[in-house]
Design a protein around this motif. Structure first.
Motif, mmCIF file in Angstrom:
data_model
loop_
_atom_site.group_PDB
_atom_site.id
_atom_site.type_symbol
_atom_site.label_atom_id
_atom_site.label_comp_id
_atom_site.label_asym_id
_atom_site.label_seq_id
_atom_site.Cartn_x
_atom_site.Cartn_y
_atom_site.Cartn_z
ATOM 1 N N LEU A 245 35.643 47.942 51.039
ATOM 2 C CA LEU A 245 35.488 47.874 49.584
ATOM 3 C C LEU A 245 34.146 48.421 49.123
ATOM 4 O O LEU A 245 33.975 48.765 47.951
ATOM 5 N N LEU A 246 33.184 48.503 50.033
ATOM 6 C CA LEU A 246 31.855 48.995 49.682
ATOM 7 C C LEU A 246 31.804 50.521 49.636
ATOM 8 O O LEU A 246 30.802 51.092 49.219
ATOM 9 N N GLU A 247 32.889 51.163 50.069
ATOM 10 C CA GLU A 247 32.947 52.622 50.001
ATOM 11 C C GLU A 247 33.076 53.067 48.546
ATOM 12 O O GLU A 247 33.652 52.370 47.712
ATOM 13 N N ALA A 248 32.528 54.239 48.257
ATOM 14 C CA ALA A 248 32.493 54.737 46.875
ATOM 15 C C ALA A 248 33.883 54.811 46.248
ATOM 16 O O ALA A 248 34.054 54.522 45.064
ATOM 17 N N ARG A 249 34.889 55.166 47.033
ATOM 18 C CA ARG A 249 36.229 55.346 46.462
ATOM 19 C C ARG A 249 36.841 54.035 45.960
ATOM 20 O O ARG A 249 37.795 54.038 45.189
ATOM 21 N N TYR A 250 36.292 52.904 46.418
ATOM 22 C CA TYR A 250 36.809 51.607 45.982
ATOM 23 C C TYR A 250 35.874 50.916 44.983
ATOM 24 O O TYR A 250 36.015 49.722 44.728
ATOM 25 N N SER A 251 34.919 51.647 44.431
ATOM 26 C CA SER A 251 33.904 51.018 43.575
ATOM 27 C C SER A 251 34.517 50.315 42.366
ATOM 28 O O SER A 251 34.107 49.208 42.007
ATOM 29 N N THR A 252 35.512 50.942 41.743
ATOM 30 C CA THR A 252 36.146 50.318 40.580
ATOM 31 C C THR A 252 36.949 49.093 40.998
ATOM 32 O O THR A 252 36.938 48.066 40.313
ATOM 33 N N ASN A 253 37.636 49.185 42.130
ATOM 34 C CA ASN A 253 38.378 48.027 42.651
ATOM 35 C C ASN A 253 37.435 46.852 42.890
ATOM 36 O O ASN A 253 37.759 45.701 42.571
ATOM 37 N N LEU A 254 36.274 47.151 43.449
ATOM 38 C CA LEU A 254 35.294 46.103 43.734
ATOM 39 C C LEU A 254 34.833 45.426 42.446
ATOM 40 O O LEU A 254 34.723 44.195 42.382
ATOM 41 N N GLU A 255 34.592 46.219 41.411
ATOM 42 C CA GLU A 255 34.187 45.647 40.121
ATOM 43 C C GLU A 255 35.273 44.729 39.572
ATOM 44 O O GLU A 255 34.988 43.644 39.046
ATOM 45 N N HIS A 256 36.532 45.157 39.701
ATOM 46 C CA HIS A 256 37.643 44.336 39.211
ATOM 47 C C HIS A 256 37.714 43.006 39.958
ATOM 48 O O HIS A 256 37.867 41.944 39.342
ATOM 49 N N ILE A 257 37.615 43.063 41.278
ATOM 50 C CA ILE A 257 37.726 41.833 42.066
ATOM 51 C C ILE A 257 36.580 40.881 41.752
ATOM 52 O O ILE A 257 36.785 39.670 41.605
ATOM 53 N N ARG A 258 35.383 41.411 41.643
ATOM 54 C CA ARG A 258 34.236 40.558 41.315
ATOM 55 C C ARG A 258 34.438 39.871 39.966
ATOM 56 O O ARG A 258 34.105 38.696 39.793
ATOM 57 N N THR A 259 34.991 40.611 39.019
ATOM 58 C CA THR A 259 35.250 40.026 37.706
ATOM 59 C C THR A 259 36.321 38.946 37.796
ATOM 60 O O THR A 259 36.183 37.861 37.219
ATOM 61 N N LEU A 260 37.388 39.218 38.542
ATOM 62 C CA LEU A 260 38.461 38.231 38.696
ATOM 63 C C LEU A 260 37.960 36.953 39.358
ATOM 64 O O LEU A 260 38.335 35.845 38.961
ATOM 65 N N LEU A 261 37.106 37.101 40.355
ATOM 66 C CA LEU A 261 36.600 35.926 41.066
ATOM 67 C C LEU A 261 35.736 35.042 40.174
ATOM 68 O O LEU A 261 35.599 33.841 40.431
ATOM 69 N N GLU A 262 35.172 35.635 39.129
ATOM 70 C CA GLU A 262 34.362 34.843 38.195
ATOM 71 C C GLU A 262 35.210 33.817 37.445
ATOM 72 O O GLU A 262 34.705 32.828 36.935
ATOM 73 N N TYR A 263 36.516 34.081 37.355
ATOM 74 C CA TYR A 263 37.392 33.191 36.594
ATOM 75 C C TYR A 263 37.867 31.990 37.399
ATOM 76 O O TYR A 263 38.452 31.061 36.847
ATOM 77 N N LEU A 264 37.667 32.031 38.701
ATOM 78 C CA LEU A 264 38.186 30.953 39.552
ATOM 79 C C LEU A 264 37.357 29.683 39.419
ATOM 80 O O LEU A 264 36.161 29.744 39.176
#
Length: 264
Positions: A245-264
């Protein structure tokens, strides 16, 4: 220095990326070697990130070390001044979209775009009050911004007025998204009261899984990406264990997951 500090757009572009903001924060503490920056911020596209910061006049290299320019120091110091928090929306002026432009293709999906836009007047301390307007939104005190998830689109509204959007399909979609935001916010402003909190949409492991690489590489020490998603939702593992997930191609995915985890 290849860029002019007076060029507001260069600075805006440079600071629109989370990795570059992290580099700036590191350099605010002290000057760094390239190796130190790479260790802390990651090596993916580091040359590109440093070039963007140098073009904006924010950093420079001197005797093998990366340092903030005087302009870069002044810029960060000015950003550190948080806007005064508002108690309600009374007196807040209605928004207008004053800028909308395509910046770059999204790293995660070259068929989509990252957009920079701007609202005027800036919402300042009233921005934090708007979080309840959106089912999936969180206000970040750290960056002074409201982060909103709308499907696959990730929207960040800054207190100073700038707006960034990722995974935008077209200029038409970008304009509609901005108009929808403006309408929702202006309706709340017209009422002049703090929005009533809405119940947040529940986040489950299936939604987290949607943004994982789905390679089942087991680097995270789980049997599959799906199993990793279940553990993430249960708070039984750390997101950083998924190193792909730390690879550049997954940068947007990583942002989404971090945001989702904030809601838990």
């Amino acid at each position: 220095m290849t860029g002019s500090p007076a060029d507001v757009k260069l600075v805006s572009n440079a600071m629109a990326n989370a990795t570059r903001r992290k580099i700036m924060a590191l350099l605010m503490e002290k000057e760094r070697t390239r190796e130190e920056v790479e260790s802390a911020a990651g090596g993916a596209m580091l040359d590109y990130h440093l070039q963007m910061l140098q073009q904006a006049g924010l950093v420079e290299t001197k005797e093998g070390r990366i340092i903030l320019t005087d302009f870069g120091k002044n810029f960060l110091e000015s950003k550190a001044e948080k806007p005064a928090e508002a108690k309600d929306l009374a007196g807040t002026k209605p928004l207008q979209v004053v800028e909308l432009r395509q910046l770059l293709p999204c790293i995660a999906d070259a068929s989509k775009f990252r957009i920079i836009a701007r609202f005027e007047p800036p919402l300042g301390g009233a921005l934090k009050l708007l979080e309840p307007l959106f089912p999936r939104a969180r206000y970040s005190d750290k960056i002074g911004a409201l982060i909103i998830q709308k499907g696959n689109i990730l929207i960040t509204i800054y207190a100073a007025g700038n707006v960034t959007m990722t995974m935008i399909k077209s200029e038409e979609e970008a304009r509609k998204t901005m108009d929808d935001l403006k309408k929702t916010i202006n309706e709340a402003i017209a009422k002049g009261v703090t929005p009533v909190p809405r119940e947040k949409v529940k986040v489950d492991h299936a939604e987290i899984y949607k943004y994982l690489p789905k390679t089942d590489c087991r680097v995270c020490e789980e049997q599959s990406c799906y199993a990793f998603a279940i553990k993430l939702v249960a708070r039984e593992t750390a997101l950083e264990k998924c190193t792909p997930l730390l690879e550049a191609r997954y940068s947007t995915n990583l942002e989404h997951i971090r945001t989702l985890l904030e809601y838990l």
